[in-house]
Design a protein around this motif. Structure first.
Motif, PDB file in Angstrom:
ATOM      1  N   ARG A 189       2.507  -1.062  -4.577  1.00 28.62           N
ATOM      2  CA  ARG A 189       2.171  -2.577  -4.961  1.00 28.62           C
ATOM      3  C   ARG A 189       2.588  -3.324  -6.206  1.00 28.62           C
ATOM      4  NH1 ARG A 189      -2.097  -4.706  -6.929  1.00 28.62           N
ATOM      5  NH2 ARG A 189      -3.613  -2.813  -6.375  1.00 28.62           N
ATOM      6  N   LEU A 190       2.182  -2.168  -7.211  1.00 27.39           N
ATOM      7  CA  LEU A 190       2.342  -2.553  -8.506  1.00 27.39           C
ATOM      8  C   LEU A 190       3.738  -2.806  -8.914  1.00 27.39           C
ATOM      9  CD1 LEU A 190      -0.300  -0.495 -10.327  1.00 27.39           C
ATOM     10  CD2 LEU A 190      -0.353  -2.907 -10.060  1.00 27.39           C
TER      11      LEU A 190
ATOM     12  N   SER B 181      15.939  -5.247  -8.573  1.00 30.06           N
ATOM     13  CA  SER B 181      15.644  -6.650  -8.093  1.00 30.06           C
ATOM     14  C   SER B 181      15.253  -6.697  -6.666  1.00 30.06           C
ATOM     15  CB  SER B 181      17.122  -7.318  -8.346  1.00 30.06           C
ATOM     16  OG  SER B 181      17.377  -7.545  -9.461  1.00 30.06           O
ATOM     17  N   GLY B 182      15.623  -5.900  -5.902  1.00 35.13           N
ATOM     18  CA  GLY B 182      15.267  -5.832  -4.497  1.00 35.13           C
ATOM     19  C   GLY B 182      13.761  -5.436  -4.258  1.00 35.13           C
ATOM     20  N   ALA B 183      13.125  -4.667  -5.259  1.00 35.53           N
ATOM     21  CA  ALA B 183      11.765  -4.213  -5.106  1.00 35.53           C
ATOM     22  C   ALA B 183      10.933  -5.381  -4.750  1.00 35.53           C
ATOM     23  CB  ALA B 183      11.378  -3.430  -6.328  1.00 35.53           C
ATOM     24  N   THR B 184      11.248  -6.735  -5.295  1.00 41.33           N
ATOM     25  CA  THR B 184      10.379  -7.920  -4.846  1.00 41.33           C
ATOM     26  C   THR B 184      10.040  -7.950  -3.316  1.00 41.33           C
ATOM     27  OG1 THR B 184      12.353  -9.343  -4.803  1.00 41.33           O
ATOM     28  CG2 THR B 184      11.287  -9.178  -6.888  1.00 41.33           C
ATOM     29  N   ALA B 185      11.248  -7.393  -2.751  1.00 47.45           N
ATOM     30  CA  ALA B 185      10.887  -7.303  -1.287  1.00 47.45           C
ATOM     31  C   ALA B 185      10.549  -5.908  -0.787  1.00 47.45           C
ATOM     32  CB  ALA B 185      12.110  -7.797  -0.621  1.00 47.45           C
ATOM     33  N   LEU B 186       9.814  -5.084  -1.444  1.00 50.52           N
ATOM     34  CA  LEU B 186       9.551  -3.944  -1.077  1.00 50.52           C
ATOM     35  C   LEU B 186       8.413  -4.199   0.339  1.00 50.52           C
ATOM     36  CD1 LEU B 186       8.454  -1.581  -3.987  1.00 50.52           C
ATOM     37  CD2 LEU B 186       9.549  -0.909  -2.155  1.00 50.52           C
ATOM     38  N   ARG B 187       8.701  -3.071   1.275  1.00 47.96           N
ATOM     39  CA  ARG B 187       8.052  -3.159   2.342  1.00 47.96           C
ATOM     40  C   ARG B 187       7.925  -1.599   3.160  1.00 47.96           C
ATOM     41  NH1 ARG B 187      12.853  -6.132   3.964  1.00 47.96           N
ATOM     42  NH2 ARG B 187      13.959  -5.144   5.632  1.00 47.96           N
ATOM     43  N   PRO B 188       7.126  -1.526   3.820  1.00 50.25           N
ATOM     44  CA  PRO B 188       6.984  -0.130   4.464  1.00 50.25           C
ATOM     45  C   PRO B 188       8.104   0.377   5.356  1.00 50.25           C
ATOM     46  CG  PRO B 188       5.099  -1.440   5.067  1.00 50.25           C
ATOM     47  CD  PRO B 188       5.867  -2.344   4.227  1.00 50.25           C
ATOM     48  N   ILE B 189       8.323   1.409   5.392  1.00 54.10           N
ATOM     49  CA  ILE B 189       9.781   1.829   6.109  1.00 54.10           C
ATOM     50  C   ILE B 189       9.568   1.447   7.422  1.00 54.10           C
ATOM     51  CG2 ILE B 189      11.122   3.895   6.714  1.00 54.10           C
ATOM     52  CD1 ILE B 189      10.432   3.759   3.750  1.00 54.10           C
ATOM     53  N   ASP B 190      10.779   0.593   7.649  1.00 54.44           N
ATOM     54  CA  ASP B 190      10.931   0.175   9.080  1.00 54.44           C
ATOM     55  C   ASP B 190      12.592   0.564   9.888  1.00 54.44           C
ATOM     56  OD1 ASP B 190      12.908  -1.153   7.725  1.00 54.44           O
ATOM     57  OD2 ASP B 190      11.546  -3.129   7.885  1.00 54.44           O
ATOM     58  N   GLU B 191      12.715  -0.088  10.805  1.00 58.08           N
ATOM     59  CA  GLU B 191      13.820   0.431  11.579  1.00 58.08           C
ATOM     60  C   GLU B 191      15.003   0.271  10.684  1.00 58.08           C
ATOM     61  OE1 GLU B 191      16.751   1.586  14.133  1.00 58.08           O
ATOM     62  OE2 GLU B 191      14.589   2.100  14.433  1.00 58.08           O
TER      63      GLU B 191
ATOM     64  N   LYS C 238       0.692   2.433   7.207  1.00 58.36           N
ATOM     65  CA  LYS C 238      -0.464   1.353   7.325  1.00 58.36           C
ATOM     66  C   LYS C 238      -1.002   1.269   5.934  1.00 58.36           C
ATOM     67  CE  LYS C 238      -1.626   2.571  12.267  1.00 58.36           C
ATOM     68  NZ  LYS C 238      -2.553   3.268  13.122  1.00 58.36           N
ATOM     69  N   GLN C 239      -1.232   1.974   4.995  1.00 55.50           N
ATOM     70  CA  GLN C 239      -2.007   1.942   3.995  1.00 55.50           C
ATOM     71  C   GLN C 239      -1.063   1.139   3.074  1.00 55.50           C
ATOM     72  OE1 GLN C 239      -4.302   5.131   2.784  1.00 55.50           O
ATOM     73  NE2 GLN C 239      -5.428   4.006   1.451  1.00 55.50           N
ATOM     74  N   VAL C 240       0.209   1.348   2.853  1.00 55.54           N
ATOM     75  CA  VAL C 240       1.384   0.790   2.164  1.00 55.54           C
ATOM     76  C   VAL C 240       1.309  -0.667   2.647  1.00 55.54           C
ATOM     77  CG1 VAL C 240       3.584   0.363   1.635  1.00 55.54           C
ATOM     78  CG2 VAL C 240       2.634   2.561   1.462  1.00 55.54           C
ATOM     79  N   ALA C 241       1.337  -0.849   4.101  1.00 52.68           N
ATOM     80  CA  ALA C 241       1.325  -2.380   4.425  1.00 52.68           C
ATOM     81  C   ALA C 241       0.134  -2.984   4.188  1.00 52.68           C
ATOM     82  CB  ALA C 241       1.217  -2.270   5.838  1.00 52.68           C
ATOM     83  N   ALA C 242      -1.103  -2.348   4.083  1.00 51.67           N
ATOM     84  CA  ALA C 242      -2.309  -3.161   3.706  1.00 51.67           C
ATOM     85  C   ALA C 242      -2.106  -3.700   2.181  1.00 51.67           C
ATOM     86  CB  ALA C 242      -3.543  -2.287   4.033  1.00 51.67           C
ATOM     87  N   GLU C 243      -1.759  -2.682   1.226  1.00 54.64           N
ATOM     88  CA  GLU C 243      -1.420  -3.032  -0.063  1.00 54.64           C
ATOM     89  C   GLU C 243      -0.577  -4.273  -0.274  1.00 54.64           C
ATOM     90  OE1 GLU C 243      -3.027  -1.993  -2.723  1.00 54.64           O
ATOM     91  OE2 GLU C 243      -4.521  -0.653  -1.947  1.00 54.64           O
ATOM     92  N   LEU C 244       0.621  -4.350   0.638  1.00 55.87           N
ATOM     93  CA  LEU C 244       1.613  -5.191   0.441  1.00 55.87           C
ATOM     94  C   LEU C 244       1.030  -6.597   1.168  1.00 55.87           C
ATOM     95  CD1 LEU C 244       4.733  -3.005   0.595  1.00 55.87           C
ATOM     96  CD2 LEU C 244       3.447  -3.877  -1.422  1.00 55.87           C
ATOM     97  N   GLY C 245       0.323  -6.350   1.872  1.00 54.21           N
ATOM     98  CA  GLY C 245       0.100  -7.453   2.852  1.00 54.21           C
ATOM     99  C   GLY C 245       1.182  -7.763   3.920  1.00 54.21           C
ATOM    100  N   ALA C 246       1.665  -6.640   4.328  1.00 58.49           N
ATOM    101  CA  ALA C 246       2.896  -6.639   5.289  1.00 58.49           C
ATOM    102  C   ALA C 246       2.186  -6.568   6.751  1.00 58.49           C
ATOM    103  CB  ALA C 246       3.794  -5.436   5.068  1.00 58.49           C
TER     104      ALA C 246
END
Length: 374
Positions: A269-270, A317-327, A366-374
């Motif tokens: 998240r940071l 630059s793309g780290a503004t869109a960091l998200r949990p691993i997905d398909e 799930k934990q990363v998603a919770a931190e990122l609000g994803a």
């Protein structure tokens, strides 16, 4: 600015046969490139001061890999506290910055040896880590900026499109984002890599060859490409419709993630928040990077970096869109692995998609998603 200077600030993705051999052992060298990036700082090889709270001694220790020259990028800003963030306080861990890595492939070796807990990693490095059984937990990912790479040709060159590259001598750095982007660019014109005279050169060597006219085209990423154009002026131009296709990841050593999942998720998240600050404050950011020795204040390099921040063309630059691993991340990385295997860059097919989407990582997602609000 000397030709070699084009490759110095945050130079990325060096071709590391020896590192690949060491990582894979008897499985054989993968002839791979790891990926260094604009990001961490070799100027801070000592551990940042621990929080003064009495409980500090009980905090876990987190060793973060420093890739590249480390004086620019998201880790440099995070370490400097840009935007008012206090890294150790916020993640609840004592941070050690581990310098000396030229790319993310040797970082995977460091993770395997237990000396690194957290790192940036390109899709290429992740593929190799999976093939070598490196104990990593993929925490989050983002697509690299679509316009991060350029194909440079001389200003007076007759080459105007991908189709015009047929039979031409094209420099790329083998097994990297450059290679993958070149494959895709040629495919847009119905061509294969075998339809051009592809030569593998490092960024510095490719710049020299290009400046001397011994190659017809050169594909590379930022900031090296933009710095080369600034140096060459009206002697060079870029081809249209060149795109970047692969992804970047943040990974943790399995042993650390198992014991400290919350610290790992908070760090993700940071990173996203710090990159958002960088994009929103380009002047303050380049001033911070200059103060850390990334480039001389007021120099051409500083102007180039500022524009790349504004245009969001750096790898971070793309780290503004960091998200949990997905398909999307898994499928794209599988495509890269399959292309490299078809070219012989990877000796064996690697099922990286199944690894990235393995249910054993669901709790981390799930934990990363919770931190990122994803």
């Amino acid at each position: 600015m000397n030709p070699s200077d084009i490759h110095v600030p945050g130079a990325r993705r060096r071709f590391l046969t020896q590192a690949g051999s060491a990582l894979l052992g008897t499985a054989g060298a993968l002839w791979l490139a790891g990926c260094s990036k604009e990001g961490a700082s070799t100027t801070a090889s000592t551990t940042p001061a621990a929080p003064a709270a009495p409980s500090a001694a009980a905090q876990p220790q987190l060793t973060i890999a420093i890739i590249g020259d480390g004086r620019t990028g998201v880790f440099a800003s995070l370490r400097a506290g840009d935007g008012g963030r206090k890294l150790e306080d916020e993640i609840g861990a004592k941070v050690v910055w581990q310098p000396g890595f030229t790319a993310s492939l040797p970082v995977m070796e460091g993770i395997k040896a237990g000396g690194v807990d957290f790192s940036f990693a390109t899709a290429t490095a992740v593929v190799n880590a999976v093939a070598a059984g490196v104990p990593i937990v993929p925490l989050a990912a983002y697509p690299l900026p679509a316009d991060e790479v350029d194909v440079l040709v001389r200003a007076d060159s007759p080459i105007r499109s991908a189709a015009d590259l047929k039979g031409r001598k094209v420099a790329h750095q083998n097994g990297t984002t450059g290679t993958y982007s070149l494959i895709k660019y040629l495919d847009s014109a119905g061509l294969r890599l075998s339809d051009v005279e592809a030569v593998s050169l490092s960024g510095a060597d490719a710049y020299t060859a290009f400046a001397q006219g011994s190659i017809d085209a050169w594909i590379h990423w930022q900031p090296a490409s933009a710095l080369a154009l600034a140096k060459l002026g009206d002697k060079a131009r870029t081809l249209p419709a060149v795109k970047t296709y692969d992804w970047a990841f943040y990974v943790a050593r399995t042993g650390f993630a198992e014991k400290n999942p919350q610290a790992a998720a908070k760090l993700v998240r940071l990173i996203r928040e710090t990159q958002q600050y960088i994009v929103a404050h380009p002047d303050d950011t380049v001033a911070s990077w200059a103060a850390q020795g990334g480039f001389e204040a007021g120099s051409t390099e500083q102007k180039v970096y500022r524009q790349l921040i504004v245009d969001q063309r750096l790898s971070d630059s793309g780290a503004t869109a960091l998200r949990p691993i997905d398909e999307a991340a898994a499928a794209s990385t599988q495509d890269l692995a399959d292309n490299f295997h078809a070219l012989g860059v990877l000796p064996n097919r690697t099922d990286v998609r199944s690894f990235l989407l393995d249910p054993k990582f669901d709790a981390y997602r799930k934990q990363v998603a919770a931190e990122l609000g994803a």
